[in-house]
Design an enzyme around this catalytic site. Structure first.
Site, PDB file in Angstrom:
ATOM      1  N   LYS A  34       5.346   3.543  -2.310  1.00  0.00           N
ATOM      2  CA  LYS A  34       6.542   4.348  -2.582  1.00  0.00           C
ATOM      3  C   LYS A  34       7.682   3.489  -3.127  1.00  0.00           C
ATOM      4  O   LYS A  34       8.300   3.822  -4.127  1.00  0.00           O
ATOM      5  CB  LYS A  34       6.999   5.051  -1.299  1.00  0.00           C
ATOM      6  CG  LYS A  34       6.004   6.051  -0.752  1.00  0.00           C
ATOM      7  CD  LYS A  34       6.533   6.745   0.492  1.00  0.00           C
ATOM      8  CE  LYS A  34       6.759   5.827   1.684  1.00  0.00           C
ATOM      9  NZ  LYS A  34       5.546   5.197   2.202  1.00  0.00           N
ATOM     10  N   THR A  35       7.934   2.391  -2.445  1.00  0.00           N
ATOM     11  CA  THR A  35       9.040   1.531  -2.859  1.00  0.00           C
ATOM     12  C   THR A  35       8.729   0.903  -4.220  1.00  0.00           C
ATOM     13  O   THR A  35       9.586   0.780  -5.080  1.00  0.00           O
ATOM     14  CB  THR A  35       9.300   0.455  -1.788  1.00  0.00           C
ATOM     15  OG1 THR A  35       9.563   1.118  -0.558  1.00  0.00           O
ATOM     16  CG2 THR A  35      10.475  -0.418  -2.144  1.00  0.00           C
ATOM     17  N   ASP A 226      15.249   5.831  -1.176  1.00  0.00           N
ATOM     18  CA  ASP A 226      14.065   5.327  -0.465  1.00  0.00           C
ATOM     19  C   ASP A 226      14.224   5.665   1.023  1.00  0.00           C
ATOM     20  O   ASP A 226      15.343   5.900   1.487  1.00  0.00           O
ATOM     21  CB  ASP A 226      13.967   3.797  -0.652  1.00  0.00           C
ATOM     22  CG  ASP A 226      12.561   3.262  -0.329  1.00  0.00           C
ATOM     23  OD1 ASP A 226      11.690   4.074   0.057  1.00  0.00           O
ATOM     24  OD2 ASP A 226      12.343   2.050  -0.456  1.00  0.00           O
ATOM     25  N   GLU A 227      13.135   5.694   1.767  1.00  0.00           N
ATOM     26  CA  GLU A 227      13.171   5.992   3.215  1.00  0.00           C
ATOM     27  C   GLU A 227      13.922   7.299   3.478  1.00  0.00           C
ATOM     28  O   GLU A 227      14.768   7.389   4.372  1.00  0.00           O
ATOM     29  CB  GLU A 227      13.842   4.850   3.992  1.00  0.00           C
ATOM     30  CG  GLU A 227      13.262   3.466   3.736  1.00  0.00           C
ATOM     31  CD  GLU A 227      11.974   3.189   4.503  1.00  0.00           C
ATOM     32  OE1 GLU A 227      11.517   4.090   5.249  1.00  0.00           O
ATOM     33  OE2 GLU A 227      11.428   2.080   4.344  1.00  0.00           O
ATOM     34  N   GLN A 257       7.083   8.191   9.493  1.00  0.00           N
ATOM     35  CA  GLN A 257       7.868   7.001   9.819  1.00  0.00           C
ATOM     36  C   GLN A 257       9.319   7.340  10.131  1.00  0.00           C
ATOM     37  O   GLN A 257      10.186   6.473  10.059  1.00  0.00           O
ATOM     38  CB  GLN A 257       7.828   6.012   8.658  1.00  0.00           C
ATOM     39  CG  GLN A 257       6.457   5.415   8.428  1.00  0.00           C
ATOM     40  CD  GLN A 257       6.485   4.378   7.307  1.00  0.00           C
ATOM     41  OE1 GLN A 257       7.083   3.321   7.439  1.00  0.00           O
ATOM     42  NE2 GLN A 257       5.841   4.684   6.203  1.00  0.00           N
ATOM     43  N   ARG A 610       2.906  -2.355   9.372  1.00  0.00           N
ATOM     44  CA  ARG A 610       3.534  -3.520   8.724  1.00  0.00           C
ATOM     45  C   ARG A 610       2.493  -4.588   8.410  1.00  0.00           C
ATOM     46  O   ARG A 610       2.736  -5.496   7.637  1.00  0.00           O
ATOM     47  CB  ARG A 610       4.628  -4.159   9.618  1.00  0.00           C
ATOM     48  CG  ARG A 610       5.807  -3.310  10.007  1.00  0.00           C
ATOM     49  CD  ARG A 610       6.460  -2.642   8.842  1.00  0.00           C
ATOM     50  NE  ARG A 610       5.951  -1.280   8.689  1.00  0.00           N
ATOM     51  CZ  ARG A 610       6.005  -0.604   7.546  1.00  0.00           C
ATOM     52  NH1 ARG A 610       6.530  -1.128   6.471  1.00  0.00           N
ATOM     53  NH2 ARG A 610       5.530   0.623   7.475  1.00  0.00           N
TER      54      ARG A 610
HETATM   55  P1  ATP Z   1       6.365   1.759   3.494  1.00  0.00           P
HETATM   56  O1  ATP Z   1       6.051   3.177   3.847  1.00  0.00           O
HETATM   57  O2  ATP Z   1       5.959   0.829   4.556  1.00  0.00           O
HETATM   58  O3  ATP Z   1       7.797   1.602   3.035  1.00  0.00           O
HETATM   59  P2  ATP Z   1       5.571   1.861   0.716  1.00  0.00           P
HETATM   60  O4  ATP Z   1       4.881   3.145   0.514  1.00  0.00           O
HETATM   61  O5  ATP Z   1       6.973   1.762   0.257  1.00  0.00           O
HETATM   62  O6  ATP Z   1       5.427   1.402   2.227  1.00  0.00           O
HETATM   63  P3  ATP Z   1       5.144  -0.471  -0.892  1.00  0.00           P
HETATM   64  O7  ATP Z   1       5.888  -1.422  -0.036  1.00  0.00           O
HETATM   65  O8  ATP Z   1       5.767  -0.013  -2.150  1.00  0.00           O
HETATM   66  O9  ATP Z   1       4.683   0.769  -0.019  1.00  0.00           O
HETATM   67  O10 ATP Z   1       3.711  -1.052  -1.241  1.00  0.00           O
HETATM   68  C1  ATP Z   1       2.902  -1.678  -0.258  1.00  0.00           C
HETATM   69  C2  ATP Z   1       2.193  -2.871  -0.860  1.00  0.00           C
HETATM   70  O11 ATP Z   1       1.214  -2.441  -1.774  1.00  0.00           O
HETATM   71  C3  ATP Z   1       3.128  -3.778  -1.626  1.00  0.00           C
HETATM   72  O12 ATP Z   1       2.725  -5.109  -1.415  1.00  0.00           O
HETATM   73  C4  ATP Z   1       2.899  -3.354  -3.064  1.00  0.00           C
HETATM   74  O13 ATP Z   1       3.200  -4.385  -3.960  1.00  0.00           O
HETATM   75  C5  ATP Z   1       1.411  -3.013  -3.065  1.00  0.00           C
HETATM   76  N1  ATP Z   1       1.042  -2.014  -4.085  1.00  0.00           N
HETATM   77  C6  ATP Z   1       1.539  -0.776  -4.234  1.00  0.00           C
HETATM   78  N2  ATP Z   1       0.954  -0.127  -5.247  1.00  0.00           N
HETATM   79  C7  ATP Z   1       0.040  -0.968  -5.771  1.00  0.00           C
HETATM   80  C8  ATP Z   1      -0.910  -0.881  -6.848  1.00  0.00           C
HETATM   81  N3  ATP Z   1      -1.034   0.210  -7.608  1.00  0.00           N
HETATM   82  N4  ATP Z   1      -1.696  -1.959  -7.072  1.00  0.00           N
HETATM   83  C9  ATP Z   1      -1.582  -3.064  -6.313  1.00  0.00           C
HETATM   84  N5  ATP Z   1      -0.728  -3.206  -5.285  1.00  0.00           N
HETATM   85  C10 ATP Z   1       0.084  -2.174  -5.015  1.00  0.00           C
HETATM   86 MG    MG Z   2       8.749   1.345   1.305  1.00  0.00          MG
END
Ligand code: ATP
Ligand code: MG
Length: 748
Positions: A34-35, A226-227, A257, A610
């Site tokens: 997402k981020t 975000d969040e 979350q 995490r």
């Molecule tokens: P959270 O809910 O904990 O905030 P999130 O959904 O925001 O998580 P991110 O932090 O954006 O997730 O991504 C998690 C990890 O996966 C990061 O290290 C990111 O770089 C990696 N990632 C995300 N998408 C891809 C992709 N398409 N290919 C490779 N790595 C990815």
């Molecule tokens: Mg995130």
């Protein structure tokens, strides 16, 4: 662009990046990118759509997250990224409030009260009204005021609406409305806003000044959050108003979350979003890129226990990974030791760095035993959050002077500094000055300037000297940059000398901390990114640091210790979730209802998710809490994890166990059944009257029912130390080895 970001993304992620117009909502599980999507989306707007960076507003949960995002975008598109409007709700809107302050009757240099300031003000008000301070505790009162403000209930509405009075009367605190009113009055008089005011007043600004709202609606062509699951209604309304004209709003979050309901965050915002934007584009992300299959599976098994949730499936292509280590310790100190030696061992074996480890706990006070053990093992660590640098007394004293030199109506700063160092002006004199100011409808500064009429005698002449000093500081602050001004104030207020003269170890520490503060201010002044180098601008920056932002160490190779709340959005190769005990986690103070328990469970889900490679969980059988030794039971959350993902540490370590012995303390589950793929666990519908039996008498040959694995027969009982294990052949699920203290079994 130096990196072809579109190719790296999976199809729904790509869609979220490309679909920049209109409202979009991404509600997806942890680690699904997402981020990352938000980051690339902004880069895409800048680079491919030539959008002006000043017209993009991106709201994050911590300043650190904003900094990281900005940095990443800068790597992708260059220095344009510096001009993005990016930060926490509080920091972005305090910036806007400063430039529009006059519309609300505030000066642009208004002070931001931190929660200490707010509590001490409440304490003064409770005293002023002669109320019982055991009943009207500053914490309790502040929470009540805060929750009113976050629901946009003004003091006028609060005191006019009989519902609040009835509620407060029932709680034995009928004077709450009166305190709320006086609190707002005093903050206003002090030219101060507390944290909640930053959001409350932004709402007022946009409600009452359509021209101002219009300006920002035109400016922010794209709004991103975000969040999103942790926004409260006050924050939600701000984004809604800003996006009302262009409707280019993209929010990302995960209802699983949501961990700030206790502070007014409202999952309802996710549901409202669909109603507010009927043309909404909803994007689902299901692939987790962060964690191993084991970790994703464990997280799914936990969150599945919550009734209140939007169902989604999260899966991963990553490796199976190692099982979760469960560490059992006799005491909290031993827990610390075992965690430290596990880190030591893993660093040696797998060549990890300190920074590949995080230790997460439910409450800050748990860090002590862990810190001690890490120090003994020479493992560098860093506590993020807790008593931050800026909350130390000596730092607050210096900043108190600085604040008062910027804003002479800052009552809380005045109370802090007027007699520090001691100059013969007691609390009673200060009270007289404040009352005189209020009675004469004058500001505090005028009262100070007229101290001779109000106080007389020695106190008056001391106040006169103080006023002269502050006047000179005021000039310095106006003319010099933040560093020169702060150095001048530290020296001439007498504070630095007082600390210098204190030759105790603590005194030296405090002196060094002040030097460290000055270094930090110098860094701020020298940073080409700080446009405004004034003291007021520095104060603004530090007033809004959140717990998770307290991180300014040069050497980054340390183990991170933090509360689970602060760990949101972050990731680490190895994660320890410690203190897995009933009453501690789930927290006894927080769970009075099913909803609260579900919030604790979501917190557990945040903790687990995490971890990238390996997860450890630990609990102690005894722990010092509130100064008393307590015996503890393992957390119910441990039972809720699918046992297939767990490896048990069945042996106690000898208390003298040296670092490095960690592996020996693990027996592991040697009869681990063949792993099932994640998400395809055997599902057994337990009998309607399923009630776990007392398994102490369980014997070989007994027939049993397990809520998940179904019916089976005990083939062997094994005793290891204090633990009893049963080998059971289930009709459908096959061979399992269950720890009887955990397993919920019904003997048939
Ligand atoms: P959270 O809910 O904990 O905030 P999130 O959904 O925001 O998580 P991110 O932090 O954006 O997730 O991504 C998690 C990890 O996966 C990061 O290290 C990111 O770089 C990696 N990632 C995300 N998408 C891809 C992709 N398409 N290919 C490779 N790595 C990815
Ligand atoms: Mg995130």
């Amino acid at each position: 662009m130096e990196e072809n970001y579109l190719e790296i993304l999976n199809p729904p992620q790509r869609e979220a990046v490309l679909k920049t117009e209109g409202p979009t909502m991404i509600i997806a599980g942890a680690g699904s990118g997402k981020t990352r999507v938000l980051t690339y989306r902004i880069a895409h707007l800048l680079k491919e759509k030539n959008v002006d960076p000043f017209s993009i507003l991106s709201l994050t949960f911590t300043n650190k997250a904003a900094k990281e995002m900005r940095h990443r975008i800068e790597e992708l598109v260059g220095t344009d990224a510096r001009n993005l409007w990016m930060g926490t709700f509080h920091s972005v809107f305090s910036r806007i409030l400063r430039s529009e302050a006059d519309k609300l009757g505030y000066p642009s240099h208004f002070t931001i009260y931190d929660s200490d300031d707010s509590k001490s003000l409440i304490k003064n008000i409770v005293k002023y009204y002669g109320l019982d301070d055991k009943l009207y505790k500053p914490n309790v009162v502040l929470n009540r005021i805060s929750s009113a403000k976050n629901r946009l209930v003004s003091w006028q509405e609060y005191t006019n609406n009989p519902i609040y009075l009835a509620d407060d009367t029932e709680n034995g605190k009928p004077e709450m409305g009166k305190i709320y009113k006086e609190y707002v009055k005093r903050c206003f008089k002090a030219d101060a806003m507390d944290f909640d005011d930053l959001l409350f007043n932004t709402n007022v600004l946009f409600r009452d000044h359509v021209d101002v709202l219009n300006k920002y609606q035109q400016r922010f062509k794209y709004v991103m959050v975000d969040e999103f699951q942790d926004t409260n209604i006050s924050q939600y309304l701000i984004t809604k108003k800003l996006a009302a004209v262009r409707r280019n709003i993209c929010v990302v979050g995960d209802d699983a979350q949501s961990i700030y309901a206790f502070r007014g965050a409202d999952i309802q915002n996710i549901l409202n979003f669909e109603k507010d934007y009927p043309e909404l584009n909803i994007i689902k992300l299901e692939q987790n890129y962060r964690s191993s299959k084991t970790i994703v599976g464990a997280a799914n098994s936990i969150i599945g226990k919550n009734k209140n949730q939007l169902r989604k499936s999260v899966w991963t292509d990553n490796d199976e990974g190692s099982l979760i280590d469960l560490i059992k310790a006799t005491t909290d100190n031993e827990e610390g030791k075992l965690v430290a030696s596990a880190i030591f061992e893993s660093k040696n074996q797998d060549h990890y760095h300190n920074s590949d480890f995080a230790i997460l706990y439910r409450t800050n006070s748990q860090s002590r035993a862990l810190e001690e053990a890490l120090r003994r093992n020479n493992i560098k660590y860093k506590i993020v959050g807790g008593l931050s640098f800026y909350q130390r007394k000596e730092i607050k004293d210096i900043l108190g002077y600085v604040r008062f030199s910027v804003n002479q109506n800052d009552e809380q700063a005045l109370r802090r500094i007027i007699n520090t160092p001691k100059r013969g002006i007691g609390a009673a004199s200060v009270e007289k000055l404040i009352v005189a100011a209020a009675e004469n409808n004058a500001d505090l500064w005028t009262a100070l300037e007229n101290a001779t009429q109000i106080l007389g005698g020695r106190a008056a002449s001391a106040v006169n000297d103080f006023v002269t000093m502050i006047k000179s500081f005021k000039l310095t602050v106006a003319k010099k940059d933040a560093f020169e001004a702060a150095s001048h104030i530290a020296k001439n207020s007498g504070l630095l000398k007082e600390l210098y003269d204190d030759k105790t170890i603590e005194g030296r520490n405090r002196y060094e901390n002040v030097q460290e503060l000055l270094n930090g201010i110098k860094e701020f002044v020298d940073n080409p990114e700080s446009e405004d180098k004034s003291m007021a601008s520095f104060l603004q920056e530090i007033a809004l640091l959140t717990d998770a932002d307290n991180d300014k160490d040069e050497d980054k190779d340390y183990v991170t210790l933090m509360t689970i709340h602060s760990s949101k959005g972050l990731e680490f190769k190895n994660v320890f979730v410690v203190g897995m005990e009933e009453d501690l986690f789930p927290s006894q103070m927080m769970i009075s209802s099913r909803q609260d328990l579900e919030e604790e469970r979501r917190l557990f889900y945040v903790a687990i998710t995490r971890a990238e490679k390996k997860l450890y969980m630990s609990y102690a059988l005894t722990r010092y809490r509130f100064g008393r030794l307590k015996t503890c039971e393992p957390s119910r959350f441990l039972e809720e994890i699918d046992k297939d993902f767990l490896k048990m540490n069945l042996k106690f370590s000898a208390p003298s166990s040296p670092a490095g012995d960690y592996a020996k303390n693990f027996i592991g589950n040697t009869t681990q059944p063949v792993r099932k793929p994640v998400n395809q666990a055997v599902v057994h519908k337990p009998s309607a009257d399923f009630k776990p039996s007392n398994t102490s008498k369980l014997a070989e040959g007994d027939k049993v029912e397990h809520p998940k694995f179904g019916f089976g027969k005990v083939t062997k009982i094994e005793i290891q130390g204090a633990n009893k294990k049963a080998h059971i052949t289930f009709e459908k699920a096959g061979e399992k080895t269950l720890l009887l203290s955990f397993a919920k079994l019904r003997i048939l």
